[in-house]
Scaffold this motif. Structure first.
Motif, mmCIF file in Angstrom:
data_model
loop_
_atom_site.group_PDB
_atom_site.id
_atom_site.type_symbol
_atom_site.label_atom_id
_atom_site.label_comp_id
_atom_site.label_asym_id
_atom_site.label_seq_id
_atom_site.Cartn_x
_atom_site.Cartn_y
_atom_site.Cartn_z
ATOM 1 N N ARG A 33 0.842 -1.198 0.000
ATOM 2 C CA ARG A 33 0.000 0.000 0.000
ATOM 3 C C ARG A 33 0.876 1.246 0.000
ATOM 4 N NH1 ARG A 33 -5.333 -0.703 0.919
ATOM 5 N NH2 ARG A 33 -6.036 -2.767 1.591
ATOM 6 N N SER A 34 0.519 2.205 -0.836
ATOM 7 C CA SER A 34 1.290 3.438 -0.943
ATOM 8 C C SER A 34 0.358 4.638 -0.895
ATOM 9 C CB SER A 34 2.074 3.453 -2.265
ATOM 10 O OG SER A 34 2.602 4.740 -2.527
ATOM 11 N N ALA A 35 0.810 5.696 -0.233
ATOM 12 C CA ALA A 35 0.019 6.925 -0.183
ATOM 13 C C ALA A 35 0.140 7.711 -1.481
ATOM 14 C CB ALA A 35 0.489 7.787 0.987
ATOM 15 N N ASN A 36 1.126 7.340 -2.304
ATOM 16 C CA ASN A 36 1.412 8.128 -3.502
ATOM 17 C C ASN A 36 0.993 7.471 -4.812
ATOM 18 O OD1 ASN A 36 2.883 10.283 -2.076
ATOM 19 N ND2 ASN A 36 4.392 8.681 -1.676
ATOM 20 N N PHE A 37 1.012 6.128 -4.871
ATOM 21 C CA PHE A 37 0.791 5.441 -6.140
ATOM 22 C C PHE A 37 -0.121 4.226 -5.987
ATOM 23 C CE2 PHE A 37 5.029 7.366 -6.384
ATOM 24 C CZ PHE A 37 4.903 8.119 -7.544
#
Length: 258
Positions: A163-167
């Motif tokens: 999980r990524s906050a950006n992508f």
């Protein structure tokens, strides 16, 4: 989905009735046949000819909307008077129009770093091609060698689980794409350009998962056409294959009395 050609009479009248018609077209798999690598794709002369004719037709706007980076897309098509959307609409240029998604611009440095890491992970000998498209990245596996299949898909599964906050990751036709969270997609792009041009009619043609965004955006207010019949598509109509796209564009030109 309905057959485009079995409903051509009603569609011709609909396309002719629009005082300002926006014609939105995907590139790979739609305007150009899918190639072994992105660099091998070519726009056939007959398609180039009909696009040129449509671009100068009063009341018609042609929008080439692709997952490719904008500079490469414009070089590949090489026609003036058209609107071009790169990175699924994160960057758009055309006559008197230029726009970039600021959220995508802010992600540019992070994209470069991730693309560099991906290139180290998937060496050229594997048959995997990693593209840094400035605002997004693509991992093409059309030429993936059998000996590396298990390792490749295992690696991609692990990457996509993070999980990524950006992508976020999205799959397409023999490709995985890394896209910035919150950035526009093809549906946002076609809706925005249609508003800016005050288009009264739309026809959109595409062949891949990312094109479903523009089909959804134009549901009930445009003619949406999927290249290839696919269960669950949001498109209203379908063509049998990419070879029919030229016929469709000639049909649009005829409806506009070109």
């Amino acid at each position: 989905m309905k057959s485009f050609w079995k409903n051509s009479e009603a569609l011709s009248a609909r396309l002719a009735a629009s005082s300002k018609l926006l014609v939105t077209l995907d590139f790979d798999g739609t305007l150009a046949a899918l190639a072994e690598t992105p660099g091998q794709a070519r726009l056939e002369p007959a398609l180039r000819c009909v696009l040129t004719a449509l671009a100068v037709c009063p009341g018609v706007f042609v929008f080439i909307l692709s997952g490719r980076a904008l500079p490469g897309l414009r070089r590949l098509v090489g026609l003036s008077g058209l609107y071009y959307g790169g990175n699924h609409g994160m960057e758009i240029k055309g006559p008197g129009f230029s726009w970039r998604d600021e959220r995508a611009v802010k992600a540019k440095r992070l994209v470069a770093g991730i693309a560099s890491d991906l290139k180290k992970r998937f060496q050229p000998g594997t048959g995997v091609l990693v593209e840094n498209k400035i605002f997004s990245a693509s991992v093409h596996y059309r030429n993936l060698k059998a000996a590396y299949e298990r390792g490749f898909f295992s690696s991609m599964k692990a990457l996509m689980a993070v999980r990524s906050a950006n992508f976020y990751w999205r799959s397409g036709n023999m490709v995985f794409e890394l896209l910035p969270h919150g950035a526009v997609h093809k549906g946002d792009a076609v809706a925005m350009l249609a508003r800016c041009l005050e288009a009264t009619g739309n026809i959109a043609v595409g062949d891949d998962l990312t094109d479903e965004d523009m089909f959804s955006a134009l549901a009930g207010r445009g003619v949406t056409v999927r290249v290839g019949r696919v269960s669950g598509s949001k498109a209203g109509y379908f063509l049998s294959g990419q070879a029919e796209v030229l016929r469709l564009l000639r049909f649009v030109a005829a409806a506009r009395d070109l």
